[in-house]
Scaffold this active site. Structure first.
Site, PDB file in Angstrom:
ATOM      1  N   HIS A  12      54.896  36.466  42.914  1.00  0.00           N
ATOM      2  CA  HIS A  12      54.821  35.678  41.673  1.00  0.00           C
ATOM      3  C   HIS A  12      53.404  35.513  41.160  1.00  0.00           C
ATOM      4  O   HIS A  12      53.209  35.063  40.026  1.00  0.00           O
ATOM      5  CB  HIS A  12      55.444  34.292  41.908  1.00  0.00           C
ATOM      6  N   ASP A  38      46.195  34.124  36.358  1.00  0.00           N
ATOM      7  CA  ASP A  38      47.550  33.629  36.582  1.00  0.00           C
ATOM      8  C   ASP A  38      48.511  34.809  36.655  1.00  0.00           C
ATOM      9  O   ASP A  38      48.340  35.784  35.914  1.00  0.00           O
ATOM     10  CB  ASP A  38      47.974  32.713  35.422  1.00  0.00           C
TER      11      ASP A  38
END
Ligand code: F6P
Length: 518
Positions: A152, A361
């Site tokens: 992720h 991110d």
């Protein structure tokens, strides 16, 4: 086929949770409910309990961690070594051999417990950096099922990752997977580079060969449940959720810039506050007209780097408010608590600017939620870091370098001054992207690649009820709806009503309690 999902934390749903849980939890749970399955992982508690709970056709098998395991596996190796290095923050990376041993120990223990629960036709889907060596441990115990991994967070280049002691050994364990999913193409390239450079793997296109095993690497950018979030946002405005009502009263006509992040150094919160201060200094005429609301629920507070960030963000916000504020206007509000998804959706919709400026991110779902929550007739503007995975898909946002305070400050000004026609044009393009690559699309694409069976053939997925719309149909309808276009098979009045933000179907219920921000 039965689906087995493994993730670090597992929350056993209560009766009300469906409306409050985040998109990923709901998407995975839906997949499990479809196929029937098992969700395995840490209960989130410290203790010695292991239990199984049945909810419909899904079994939740959770185990506590001992305090020593929480310290070494979760706080230590996962969050003081892997997390910073995966986010390109070598300077923050704290490696301890004992933490690494604890990390391997928990993965071994999970594999031991899980191997006993696996059935021959199970497909296993493992999530997140806490569990990288889990498949290798399962293979050692004779598990031959198909096993996929989804990462992720970002994956850095071999140069960066190679600085982590034992990185080659750890990366090598990835060869035990059949499919590795990453958020972006850059992450895939870095991962393949790491396997080749650190482990001597052979690359054949998207496939990597290491020893006897062959693993497929692919990017699957994760999405959100756009339609559900759009409905939440519209409902929150109509129903005047309490924090929104209070915000409306205290802000009056002032414009709102919003940031929503877990309190994590990867999110660039301190840099964002500084950029907002810079914006107010460069454009004094804006003082008194606009405020920044930063929602930052605390996270991993036992990790020293997070405690330091907590202190620093208070200090910076306090300094800027003292220097720039007026007796009747507070430029920056930092709120360190979590809000319900309904309240968040309402805050996003009220904000003229969504400031999503992480230093790095994996994807950043706040960027997608901000867009989903906008009023199509008068949308706000997304300012997005080029270092968020979302920037690869969301080029119609104002893309910024979060390390450049002046650039972010100018983007805030541009966003606040942007004419409505341009805001609508950008919004429509962004909405189309997030809707056509929503959470359902992500889950189906991943599982198709892992099982090798197109889910739409019905061979893996249970047959649809007669007359049920296909996903493609509904995606097309919803994209058209967001643009305010007439939708075939609907009356013009109804599609216009939805485009104008009116409720099309029953709202999903107010979230009474808060959920984590990823
Ligand atoms: O995005 C990575 C991730 O580990 C998620 O799985 C998780 O929801 C989030 O970060 C928060 O992390 P934690 O479980 O450590 O609070």
């Amino acid at each position: 086929m039965r689906l087995v999902v493994v993730s670090n934390r597992v929350t056993i749903p209560d009766r009300h949770e469906k409306a409050t849980a985040g998109g990923l939890a709901v998407a995975l749970r839906e997949a499990l409910e479809k196929y029937g399955g098992l969700w395995f992982g840490w209960s989130g508690a410290v203790g010695e309990d292991t239990r199984q709970v049945q909810r419909g056709n899904v079994t939740y098998a959770v185990t506590d961690l001992t305090e020593a395991e929480r310290q070494s596996y979760y706080l230590g190796f996962s969050n003081r070594a892997l997390w910073p290095i995966m986010h390109y923050r070598l300077g923050l990376t704290e490696f301890q051999r004992s933490d690494y041993m604890g990390y391997l120990g928990v993965n071994r223990r999970f594999a031991r417990a899980l191997a006993g629960l696996i059935q021959p036709d199970d497909v296993i889907w493992i999530h997140d950096y806490h569990l990288i060596p889990l498949a290798a441990e399962l293979r050692r115990r004779g598990v031959t099922n198909r096993i996929g991994y989804f990462h992720h967070i970002p994956w850095p280049s071999a140069d960066v990752l190679g600085a982590l002691p034992f990185s080659a050994t750890l990366v090598r364990t990835l060869a035990a997977y059949d499919l590795i999913g990453m958020q972006t193409e850059l992450d895939v390239r870095n991962l393949i580079g790491g396997l080749v450079d650190l482990c001597g793997a052979r690359q054949e296109g998207r496939r990597v060969r290491l020893g006897a095993r062959e693993t497929l690497m692919q990017a699957f950018p994760i999405g959100i449940d756009v339609e559900a979030f759009r409905r939440l946002a519209a409902a929150s405005v109509r129903r005047a959720v309490t924090p929104l009502r209070a915000t409306r009263e205290s802000l009056g006509e002032r414009k709102l810039v919003i940031g929503v992040d877990r309190l994590d150094y990867s999110k660039g919160i301190v840099q964002r506050l500084e950029a907002f201060g810079q914006f107010l200094r460069s454009h004094p005429e804006q003082r008194g007209n606009v405020s920044l609301l930063q929602i930052a629920p605390p996270s991993r507070s036992d990790v020293p780097e997070y405690a330091e960030l907590d202190r620093m963000s208070d200090e910076v916000a306090g300094r800027l408010n003292a220097q720039l504020g007026e007796f009747d206007w507070t430029p920056i509000r930092v709120v360190k608590k979590a809000y319900s998804r309904t309240a968040l959706a309402g805050f996003y919709r009220r904000a003229q600017v969504g400031l999503v400026t992480p230093m790095r991110d994996g994807m950043n779902l706040v960027a997608k939620e901000y867009v989903a929550a906008q009023d199509p007739a008068d949308p706000g503007v997304l300012v997005l870091s080029r270092f968020a995975g979302a920037a690869q898909q969301m080029g119609e946002a104002l893309i910024v370098n979060p390390y450049d305070t002046h650039e972010v400050a100018e983007a805030i000004r541009t966003a606040l001054a942007m004419p409505k026609s341009e805001r609508i044009r950008r919004f429509e393009q962004l909405y189309h992207v997030i809707e056509t690559t929503d959470i359902d699309w992500w889950r189906r694409r991943y599982l198709e690649a892992l099982t090798g069976v197109p889910l739409s053939t019905g061979a893996v997925e249970p047959p649809r009820k007669t007359g049920t719309r296909t996903k493609g149909d509904s995606a097309t309808r919803r994209a058209s709806r967001a643009k305010g276009a007439a939708v075939p098979g609907r009356t013009d009045t109804k599609s216009r009503a939805v485009a104008a933000g009116h409720k099309a179907s029953p709202h999903p219920g107010d979230a009474g309690h808060s959920t984590p921000v990823r």
